[in-house]
Design an enzyme around this catalytic site. Structure first.
Site, mmCIF file in Angstrom:
data_model
loop_
_atom_site.group_PDB
_atom_site.id
_atom_site.type_symbol
_atom_site.label_atom_id
_atom_site.label_comp_id
_atom_site.label_asym_id
_atom_site.label_seq_id
_atom_site.Cartn_x
_atom_site.Cartn_y
_atom_site.Cartn_z
ATOM 1 C CD GLU A 263 -2.842 -0.903 2.557
ATOM 2 O OE1 GLU A 263 -2.850 0.177 3.195
ATOM 3 O OE2 GLU A 263 -3.510 -1.897 2.909
ATOM 4 C CD GLU A 317 -12.318 1.792 0.114
ATOM 5 O OE1 GLU A 317 -12.951 0.742 0.311
ATOM 6 O OE2 GLU A 317 -11.193 2.002 0.591
ATOM 7 C CE LYS A 320 -11.257 2.395 3.742
ATOM 8 N NZ LYS A 320 -10.398 1.580 4.610
ATOM 9 C CD GLU A 326 -8.438 6.840 6.491
ATOM 10 O OE1 GLU A 326 -8.794 5.727 6.064
ATOM 11 O OE2 GLU A 326 -7.248 7.125 6.680
#
Length: 498
Positions: A263, A317, A320, A326
């Site tokens: 990641e 996303e 999240k 985030e």
């Protein structure tokens, strides 16, 4: 101490490159409108993304990925880890249903056993190595242990005293887990999976880490960070953290386990206290990261040995929890629209994130000027490109240099040929880019605001040997010399390329 560390550096085994370095993407699913797996795979194919990491082993996604040629990393979610780590048969059952049932149609190449377990699920730490071994044993039983690696992603936060890298070491309270884990990785010819987030390192440094150093921006030598023990120069956080991992493993006497970054990325939007979570910074970081990996730069400790990396992440996303950042690490929205257009000149067409049909053909960085001139002469001659905009006084004359003129000629030919990848080669001096090379009133085919439509012209192959007397030589201002110079240029092209 410095002498000891220097000797350690010199004695350390060089980590071998297992295969060509690659860029992959993580696919999270915390979206209110998650695309269907077939839509996800269609986006991956369109973007020429050949490596993905899933945070689970979703059956529909694995079926959709079948026969796609995309290499897939599946994950055992943390909530399933305790059961697997305490039962060999549970591990075998997981492998049978989530790997064996789909392989080889779905090209599964690795299994992540949990994710950042040592940070997020410390009560499972004592059974983590057991889980690794049980999953590997199941692969051995299915004769898949050589095709599929087993590892577990670690947070870079478990590496302490990470700069200078030569002084880095793993949190010693975790050694009872890390030592047998590294032994397992070495004995199975696997790799250390590491999550690296220079964004958080930068945010938490209180100004100690410069933004340019976190973003991979070029730094003059006097601004690079220097490891006083090894005298190695570091121009970015990413390389420093990778080398810190290598040194931390070396302190535990493991010197031949490669690192794969599972990641890394940068958010494109954040809350009011996250001022550097911007589209420009996300574009800069991910573009530079991709070029850094694919150009096989390597790290100061292991130059030329690139670290394959999975970008976090494919989609924004929106469900999240946490700060706004985030929700905004993605390269695309749920509908497949790019959050930004990556700047990847010189890195081919991988991850163009170009759903608006904005791709261009331009000169490669560092291409030989004589080869460029020869290719330019061919494009404006046998290639039948209308190079009149490059004549003095016309919109694309300035800047008057071979690179700028080649960019226009290459891109015009590329669009004329239907944007076929074969039409953007020019004997190796051209490359596809998502960065619009238009400037001022010089608009390239396909530029925003232009439809890029060209006449229905059948253009010759790059190997054509038929001169075209109507071609322009764009560096001549005298019409009476154009035909002669065009022929001379074409002859030079043939001689250079033979």
């Amino acid at each position: 101490m410095a002498l000891h560390l220097l000797l350690l550096l010199l004695a350390a085994s060089v980590v071998a490159a297992d295969e060509e370095p690659f860029i992959g993407v993580n696919i999270g699913t915390d979206l209110s409108d998650m695309p269907h797996p077939t839509q996800v795979v269609a986006l991956l194919k369109a973007q020429q993304i050949r490596h993905v990491r899933l945070y689970d082993a979703d059956q529909a996604m694995l079926v959709a990925l079948a026969k796609s040629g995309i290499q897939v990393v599946v994950t055992i979610p943390n909530e399933e880890l305790l059961a697997i780590g305490q039962s060999n048969s549970t591990g075998a059952n997981w492998v049978f249903h989530n790997v064996v049932a789909h392989y080889p149609a779905t090209n599964i190449t690795a299994i992540c056993v949990g994710s950042e377990v040592l940070n997020t699920l410390p009560n499972a730490a004592k059974i983590l190595v057991n889980a690794l071994k049980y999953i590997h044993s199941a692969l051995v039983a299915s004769n898949l242990d050589r095709q599929i690696k087993v590892s577990t992603p670690l947070s870079s936060s478990i590496i302490l005293d990470s700069f200078p890298p030569s002084q880095a070491f793993f949190n010693r309270s975790l050694n009872q887990v890390l030592v047998p884990m590294l032994e397992f990785l070495q004995s199975t010819d696997s790799y250390l999976m590491l999550n690296i987030y220079p964004y958080y390192d930068y945010m938490q440094s209180n100004g100690v880490i410069p933004l340019d150093y976190a973003l991979f921006k070029p730094l003059p030598p006097n601004e690079e960070a220097v490891d006083s023990n090894t005298l190695l120069h570091y121009s970015n956080v990413f390389d420093a953290m990778v080398d810190a991992a290598y040194f931390a493993m070396a302190f535990l006497n493991y010197t031949n386990i490669p690192v794969v970054v599972t990641e890394s990325g940068w958010p494109s939007k954040g809350d009011s206290n996250e001022l550097d979570a911007t589209v420009d910074n996300a574009d800069t970081y991910n573009s530079n990261l991709i070029k850094h990996v694919l150009n096989k730069t390597g790290t100061p400790k292991h130059p030329g040995i690139a670290v394959s990396t999975y970008i976090y992440e494919l989609y924004n996303e929106d469900t999240k929890v946490g700060p706004l950042s985030e929700k905004n690490w993605g390269l695309f929205d749920a509908d497949g629209a790019p959050i930004y257009i990556l700047h990847l000149t010189g890195s081919g067409a991988v991850l163009a994130n170009d759903t608006t049909n904005q791709t261009y053909c331009i000169a490669k960085d560092g291409a030989d000027p004589k080869m460029l001139q020869a290719a330019l002469d061919w494009a404006c001659g046998p290639g039948k490109v209308d190079c009149s905009p490059l004549l003095q006084g016309e919109p694309c004359y300035e800047p008057d240099n071979v690179i700028a003129h080649a960019n226009f000629a290459f891109d015009t030919y590329f669009h004329k040929m239907g944007k076929s990848s074969d039409a953007c080669d020019f004997k190796g001096v051209a490359t596809i880019s998502t960065s619009d090379p238009s400037h001022g009133s010089c608009l390239f085919p396909g530029s925003l605001g232009k439809n890029g439509t060209l006449g229905n012209i059948t253009a010759p192959s790059m190997n054509s040997t038929i001169p075209d007397s109507s071609a322009y030589d764009v560096h001549s201002c005298e019409p009476r010399y154009r035909r002669l110079l065009m022929v001379m240029g074409f002859v030079m092209w043939v001689l250079v390329l033979l």
